[in-house]
Write a protein that holds these residues in place. Structure first.
Motif, mmCIF file in Angstrom:
data_model
loop_
_atom_site.group_PDB
_atom_site.id
_atom_site.type_symbol
_atom_site.label_atom_id
_atom_site.label_comp_id
_atom_site.label_asym_id
_atom_site.label_seq_id
_atom_site.Cartn_x
_atom_site.Cartn_y
_atom_site.Cartn_z
ATOM 1 N N TRP A 61 -4.357 13.729 -1.568
ATOM 2 C CA TRP A 61 -4.961 14.229 -2.807
ATOM 3 C C TRP A 61 -5.680 15.551 -2.537
ATOM 4 C CZ3 TRP A 61 -5.347 14.011 -7.938
ATOM 5 C CH2 TRP A 61 -6.462 14.609 -8.533
ATOM 6 N N ASN A 62 -6.527 15.557 -1.509
ATOM 7 C CA ASN A 62 -7.270 16.778 -1.188
ATOM 8 C C ASN A 62 -6.348 17.908 -0.750
ATOM 9 O OD1 ASN A 62 -9.887 15.906 -1.817
ATOM 10 N ND2 ASN A 62 -10.091 14.872 0.148
ATOM 11 N N ASP A 63 -5.280 17.563 -0.033
ATOM 12 C CA ASP A 63 -4.308 18.585 0.340
ATOM 13 C C ASP A 63 -3.667 19.201 -0.905
ATOM 14 O OD1 ASP A 63 -4.782 18.263 3.012
ATOM 15 O OD2 ASP A 63 -2.890 17.246 3.463
ATOM 16 N N ALA A 64 -3.409 18.375 -1.918
ATOM 17 C CA ALA A 64 -2.812 18.882 -3.157
ATOM 18 C C ALA A 64 -3.763 19.848 -3.856
ATOM 19 C CB ALA A 64 -2.461 17.723 -4.089
ATOM 20 N N VAL A 65 -5.060 19.537 -3.835
ATOM 21 C CA VAL A 65 -6.051 20.413 -4.454
ATOM 22 C C VAL A 65 -6.130 21.739 -3.704
ATOM 23 C CG1 VAL A 65 -8.497 20.713 -4.985
ATOM 24 C CG2 VAL A 65 -7.401 18.485 -5.359
ATOM 25 N N LEU A 66 -6.214 21.680 -2.374
ATOM 26 C CA LEU A 66 -6.277 22.900 -1.567
ATOM 27 C C LEU A 66 -5.008 23.740 -1.741
ATOM 28 C CD1 LEU A 66 -7.765 21.344 1.678
ATOM 29 C CD2 LEU A 66 -8.950 22.920 0.137
ATOM 30 N N PHE A 67 -3.877 23.077 -1.757
ATOM 31 C CA PHE A 67 -2.589 23.751 -1.972
ATOM 32 C C PHE A 67 -2.612 24.530 -3.285
ATOM 33 C CE2 PHE A 67 1.661 24.175 -3.518
ATOM 34 C CZ PHE A 67 2.520 24.187 -2.435
ATOM 35 N N SER A 68 -3.037 23.868 -4.366
ATOM 36 C CA SER A 68 -3.030 24.478 -5.687
ATOM 37 C C SER A 68 -3.982 25.667 -5.758
ATOM 38 C CB SER A 68 -3.406 23.435 -6.742
ATOM 39 O OG SER A 68 -2.486 22.353 -6.726
ATOM 40 N N GLU A 69 -5.155 25.524 -5.135
ATOM 41 C CA GLU A 69 -6.132 26.615 -5.144
ATOM 42 C C GLU A 69 -5.604 27.812 -4.350
ATOM 43 O OE1 GLU A 69 -10.129 27.814 -6.400
ATOM 44 O OE2 GLU A 69 -8.643 26.331 -7.032
ATOM 45 N N VAL A 132 0.938 26.702 3.163
ATOM 46 C CA VAL A 132 2.157 26.501 2.371
ATOM 47 C C VAL A 132 1.943 26.958 0.928
ATOM 48 C CG1 VAL A 132 3.913 24.852 1.631
ATOM 49 C CG2 VAL A 132 2.798 24.553 3.841
ATOM 50 N N GLY A 133 0.785 26.639 0.362
ATOM 51 C CA GLY A 133 0.524 27.022 -1.019
ATOM 52 C C GLY A 133 0.537 28.521 -1.214
ATOM 53 N N ALA A 134 -0.159 29.247 -0.340
ATOM 54 C CA ALA A 134 -0.227 30.706 -0.478
ATOM 55 C C ALA A 134 1.137 31.354 -0.265
ATOM 56 C CB ALA A 134 -1.243 31.269 0.511
ATOM 57 N N ALA A 136 4.136 29.978 -0.581
ATOM 58 C CA ALA A 136 5.039 29.630 -1.686
ATOM 59 C C ALA A 136 4.772 30.526 -2.894
ATOM 60 C CB ALA A 136 4.871 28.161 -2.062
ATOM 61 N N ALA A 137 3.494 30.735 -3.201
ATOM 62 C CA ALA A 137 3.159 31.598 -4.336
ATOM 63 C C ALA A 137 3.624 33.026 -4.094
ATOM 64 C CB ALA A 137 1.652 31.575 -4.573
ATOM 65 N N GLY A 138 3.456 33.500 -2.863
ATOM 66 C CA GLY A 138 3.858 34.860 -2.534
ATOM 67 C C GLY A 138 5.348 35.104 -2.664
ATOM 68 N N HIS A 139 6.117 34.023 -2.609
ATOM 69 C CA HIS A 139 7.568 34.146 -2.756
ATOM 70 C C HIS A 139 8.046 33.712 -4.135
ATOM 71 C CE1 HIS A 139 8.768 35.283 1.364
ATOM 72 N NE2 HIS A 139 7.700 34.603 1.734
ATOM 73 N N PHE A 150 6.084 19.898 -1.044
ATOM 74 C CA PHE A 150 5.092 19.690 0.016
ATOM 75 C C PHE A 150 4.732 18.211 0.144
ATOM 76 C CE2 PHE A 150 0.637 19.150 1.197
ATOM 77 C CZ PHE A 150 0.584 19.814 2.414
ATOM 78 N N LEU A 151 4.445 17.560 -0.974
ATOM 79 C CA LEU A 151 4.066 16.147 -0.940
ATOM 80 C C LEU A 151 5.227 15.266 -0.498
ATOM 81 C CD1 LEU A 151 1.976 15.944 -4.238
ATOM 82 C CD2 LEU A 151 1.109 15.819 -1.890
ATOM 83 N N HIS A 152 6.424 15.595 -0.964
ATOM 84 C CA HIS A 152 7.595 14.813 -0.555
ATOM 85 C C HIS A 152 7.813 14.919 0.951
ATOM 86 C CE1 HIS A 152 11.887 13.831 0.034
ATOM 87 N NE2 HIS A 152 11.680 12.985 -0.961
#
Length: 223
Positions: A61-69, A132-134, A136-139, A150-152
């Motif tokens: 859950w926390n990884d998902a929040v950090l990823f999104s931010e 991964v979040g940053a 992915a957004a950059g691409h 990421f979660l899968h």
């Protein structure tokens, strides 16, 4: 940003979150090894419940929040540094810290094969979901699609660890992935609305298992 997922972005996402991507994810279990040793996870049903709890109330859950931010602030070096520092500080054990920091660093190194301006914004030390979040957004990968992948990948890695630890077989492992598909999709769809205010967890047994793994004598995994 375009919310569609074009073919090249899809191929990159598949490569980054493939088990063959050279980040060493196979070496970590996130405390699952200790949970199996302590008989908290004894079979496929237990493993499914364990992973579902981590997505609702624990590290995933926390990884998902950090990823999104990180996805939202991928061009802001100062913001990414703060998110990374917070993510590392939230690691509940030395092994958990080593796991997320090691995977984050390895991911950035490997993903540098696809040059992008956002790489210059990333701090030297950062947790795996922030990396991964940053990137992915950059691409141009949409937040919900990137988080779902990421979660899968995280759940798949845990299931693979469970198979190696003997708490389930391959057929049961596939069933776990099928059952948790809906949970992954639901959490991923929330990516645009997740903020640092949503951080927090109550998966106490998982955190204890991660701590106890540090003194486990016989082990297959680094965490």
């Amino acid at each position: 940003m375009n919310q569609g997922l074009d073919t090249r972005a899809l191929l990159r996402l598949m490569a980054w979150l493939s088990p063959a991507f050279p980040i060493g994810g196979f070496a970590w279990s996130g405390g699952l090894e200790r949970a199996v040793a302590d008989q908290l996870v004894k079979n496929a049903t237990d493993l499914e419940d364990w992973l579902a709890t981590l997505m609702r109330h624990g590290s995933l859950w926390n990884d998902a929040v950090l990823f999104s931010e990180a996805w939202r602030h991928f061009e802001d070096a100062a913001a990414l540094a703060e998110i990374a520092e917070l993510g590392l500080a939230m690691a509940g054990s030395a092994e958990r810290f080593a796991e997320t920091a090691s995977l984050g660093s390895a991911f950035v190194t490997a993903a540098s094969a696809w040059p992008a301006p956002m790489l210059e914004c990333l701090p030297a030390d950062l947790p795996f979901p922030v990396a991964v979040g940053a990137i992915a957004a950059g691409h141009g990968v949409p937040a919900d699609k990137a988080l779902a992948a990421f979660l899968h990948a995280a759940v798949s890695q845990a299931v693979s660890a469970g198979i190696r630890l003997g708490c389930c077989g391959q057929a049961d492992g596939v069933k776990i992935l099928a059952v948790l598909e809906a949970s992954i999709a639901q959490l991923s769809e929330r990516a645009p609305s997740l903020t640092l205010d949503d951080l927090g967890g109550a998966a106490v047994q998982a955190e204890i298992a991660s701590l106890r793994h540090e003194t486990q004598h016989s082990r297959l995994f680094r965490s």
